[in-house]
Design a protein around this motif. Structure first.
Motif, mmCIF file in Angstrom:
data_model
loop_
_atom_site.group_PDB
_atom_site.id
_atom_site.type_symbol
_atom_site.label_atom_id
_atom_site.label_comp_id
_atom_site.label_asym_id
_atom_site.label_seq_id
_atom_site.Cartn_x
_atom_site.Cartn_y
_atom_site.Cartn_z
ATOM 1 N N ALA A 116 7.163 -3.254 -2.229
ATOM 2 C CA ALA A 116 6.485 -2.050 -2.711
ATOM 3 C C ALA A 116 5.148 -2.387 -3.357
ATOM 4 O O ALA A 116 4.158 -1.676 -3.142
ATOM 5 C CB ALA A 116 7.383 -1.312 -3.701
ATOM 6 N N ASP A 117 5.097 -3.427 -4.167
ATOM 7 C CA ASP A 117 3.867 -3.784 -4.878
ATOM 8 C C ASP A 117 3.831 -5.292 -5.100
ATOM 9 O O ASP A 117 4.745 -6.014 -4.683
ATOM 10 C CB ASP A 117 3.763 -3.015 -6.198
ATOM 11 C CG ASP A 117 4.996 -3.167 -7.083
ATOM 12 O OD1 ASP A 117 5.704 -4.187 -6.950
ATOM 13 O OD2 ASP A 117 5.260 -2.266 -7.898
ATOM 14 N N ARG A 184 -3.107 2.815 -1.110
ATOM 15 C CA ARG A 184 -4.300 2.994 -1.943
ATOM 16 C C ARG A 184 -5.573 2.891 -1.111
ATOM 17 O O ARG A 184 -6.565 3.574 -1.395
ATOM 18 C CB ARG A 184 -4.308 1.959 -3.062
ATOM 19 C CG ARG A 184 -5.441 2.136 -4.064
ATOM 20 C CD ARG A 184 -5.304 1.168 -5.233
ATOM 21 N NE ARG A 184 -4.064 1.400 -5.963
ATOM 22 C CZ ARG A 184 -3.081 0.527 -6.103
ATOM 23 N NH1 ARG A 184 -3.186 -0.663 -5.525
ATOM 24 N NH2 ARG A 184 -1.998 0.808 -6.780
ATOM 25 N N HIS A 185 -5.545 2.067 -0.083
ATOM 26 C CA HIS A 185 -6.739 1.871 0.737
ATOM 27 C C HIS A 185 -6.659 2.632 2.063
ATOM 28 O O HIS A 185 -7.536 2.446 2.919
ATOM 29 C CB HIS A 185 -6.958 0.379 0.981
ATOM 30 C CG HIS A 185 -7.288 -0.376 -0.273
ATOM 31 N ND1 HIS A 185 -8.569 -0.479 -0.775
ATOM 32 C CD2 HIS A 185 -6.491 -1.033 -1.153
ATOM 33 C CE1 HIS A 185 -8.550 -1.186 -1.902
ATOM 34 N NE2 HIS A 185 -7.301 -1.537 -2.148
ATOM 35 N N ALA A 202 -8.792 -4.133 0.567
ATOM 36 C CA ALA A 202 -7.370 -4.359 0.283
ATOM 37 C C ALA A 202 -7.075 -5.852 0.169
ATOM 38 O O ALA A 202 -6.299 -6.280 -0.701
ATOM 39 C CB ALA A 202 -6.512 -3.724 1.371
ATOM 40 N N ILE A 203 -7.670 -6.659 1.033
ATOM 41 C CA ILE A 203 -7.474 -8.112 0.973
ATOM 42 C C ILE A 203 -8.030 -8.669 -0.328
ATOM 43 O O ILE A 203 -7.392 -9.497 -0.998
ATOM 44 C CB ILE A 203 -8.125 -8.798 2.190
ATOM 45 C CG1 ILE A 203 -7.376 -8.424 3.480
ATOM 46 C CG2 ILE A 203 -8.149 -10.314 2.011
ATOM 47 C CD1 ILE A 203 -8.059 -8.903 4.746
ATOM 48 N N ARG A 204 -9.217 -8.197 -0.719
ATOM 49 C CA ARG A 204 -9.804 -8.677 -1.976
ATOM 50 C C ARG A 204 -8.947 -8.279 -3.178
ATOM 51 O O ARG A 204 -8.802 -9.054 -4.139
ATOM 52 C CB ARG A 204 -11.232 -8.155 -2.125
ATOM 53 C CG ARG A 204 -12.276 -9.010 -1.391
ATOM 54 C CD ARG A 204 -13.689 -8.605 -1.749
ATOM 55 N NE ARG A 204 -14.029 -7.323 -1.150
ATOM 56 C CZ ARG A 204 -14.591 -7.179 0.049
ATOM 57 N NH1 ARG A 204 -14.888 -8.257 0.760
ATOM 58 N NH2 ARG A 204 -14.872 -5.994 0.518
ATOM 59 N N ALA A 205 -8.359 -7.080 -3.127
ATOM 60 C CA ALA A 205 -7.473 -6.662 -4.221
ATOM 61 C C ALA A 205 -6.247 -7.561 -4.294
ATOM 62 O O ALA A 205 -5.786 -7.922 -5.392
ATOM 63 C CB ALA A 205 -7.063 -5.200 -4.025
ATOM 64 N N GLN A 206 -5.713 -7.934 -3.134
ATOM 65 C CA GLN A 206 -4.586 -8.869 -3.104
ATOM 66 C C GLN A 206 -5.000 -10.222 -3.668
ATOM 67 O O GLN A 206 -4.255 -10.851 -4.438
ATOM 68 C CB GLN A 206 -4.070 -9.016 -1.668
ATOM 69 C CG GLN A 206 -2.867 -9.930 -1.503
ATOM 70 C CD GLN A 206 -1.549 -9.284 -1.908
ATOM 71 O OE1 GLN A 206 -1.532 -8.172 -2.428
ATOM 72 N NE2 GLN A 206 -0.447 -9.961 -1.660
#
Length: 279
Positions: A116-117, A184-185, A202-206
């Motif tokens: 989930a997160d 979110r993205h 999204a990759i940068r947030a990860q």
């Protein structure tokens, strides 16, 4: 057992973690054959857990490993890696349950879906990678050493490697990005195959979450093996470079195979930290 048979498994490990070739300069194969065999065994178990797409086929292979490792103390092992490990007294000093625990954890997570997160990803990954870290830490430093830091580093390294395979694993049940990040993205499963502003964000947030978690891991108790220490230093450096890049996935892929002076320095630091713990 032939040297070629053993080397083939070591080569499979080094194909996934090429930077460890440099670490081998500090972990002599004649003096520490079990250290190297254990790293190659870990790769065999991970390949079964993540590399086989059919869960039943993976379960069959993992069940073979469970039988092999549970009986190895008495039999000496049938597999070349098991034979090297159980030729060392430290293998017999560890309980059979500790040898089998990573295999059972791998079986338990075969059909896991996408988390989930990010915290849920960490928790899910720590079952298998925590068991591997516990075995590795006990082998390198003795049964009393804490494996808390090694478990976190092993899990973060797994999540980073999963991110490297983002496009290849689009059709698998377990995606590299958690569900909340996709939502979110505004990303669908199919949109992960191609570069886009949303996917890169999204990759940068990860990577931001991985960067923060890696920093936090430095405060956890427990030593790291020379191999795990290099894996941690190398992975953390890759994340730091990629998280601010316009094309983070490309930076990660280039960094995965890097073996220059910077990696040699990381390997020396990791080996020095290991030596300090055992001397």
């Amino acid at each position: 057992m032939t040297a070629n048979a053993l080397q083939s498994y070591i080569d499979k490990w080094l194909a996934v973690q090429p930077q460890q070739r440099i670490a081998l300069a500090f972990v002599d194969q004649d003096t520490y054959p079990g250290h190297i065999a254990l790293a190659a065994l870990e790769q065999e178990l991970l390949a079964a857990a993540y590399g086989i797409r059919e869960p039943q086929v993976a379960a069959t292979k993992l069940n073979w490993w469970a039988e092999e490792l549970s009986a190895a103390a008495a039999s000496g092992g049938r597999h070349p890696l098991t034979q090297v490990l159980f030729d060392d007294e430290r293998a017999h000093a560890l309980p059979s349950e500790q040898w089998v625990a990573p295999v059972l954890a791998a079986m338990a997570q075969l059909e896991q879906g996408t988390a989930a997160d990010f915290p849920a990803q960490l928790a899910a990954g720590s079952l298998l990678h925590g068991a591997l870290a516990a075995l590795e830490t006990a082998w390198w430093f003795g049964p009393g050493a804490s494996h808390e830091r090694a478990a976190r580093v092993a899990t973060l390294s797994h999540l980073l490697f999963a991110l490297l395979r983002l496009e290849e694993d689009v059709e698998r049940d377990r995606l590299a990005l958690p569900m909340t990040r996709l939502a979110r993205h505004g990303l669908s499963r199919g949109q992960l195959r191609m570069a886009s502003a949303a996917r890169e964000d999204a990759i940068r947030a990860q990577l931001d979450d991985l960067h923060a978690a890696w920093r936090e891991s430095e405060r956890l108790p427990g030593p790291l093996s020379a191999f795990r220490g290099l894996e941690s230093r190398h992975g953390r450096a890759m994340v730091a470079r990629a998280r601010t890049a316009p094309d983070p996935l490309s930076v990660l892929r280039k960094g995965q195979g890097r073996q220059g002076p910077a990696v040699a320095w990381q390997a020396w630091q990791a080996a020095r930290a290991w030596r300090r713990q055992v001397d």
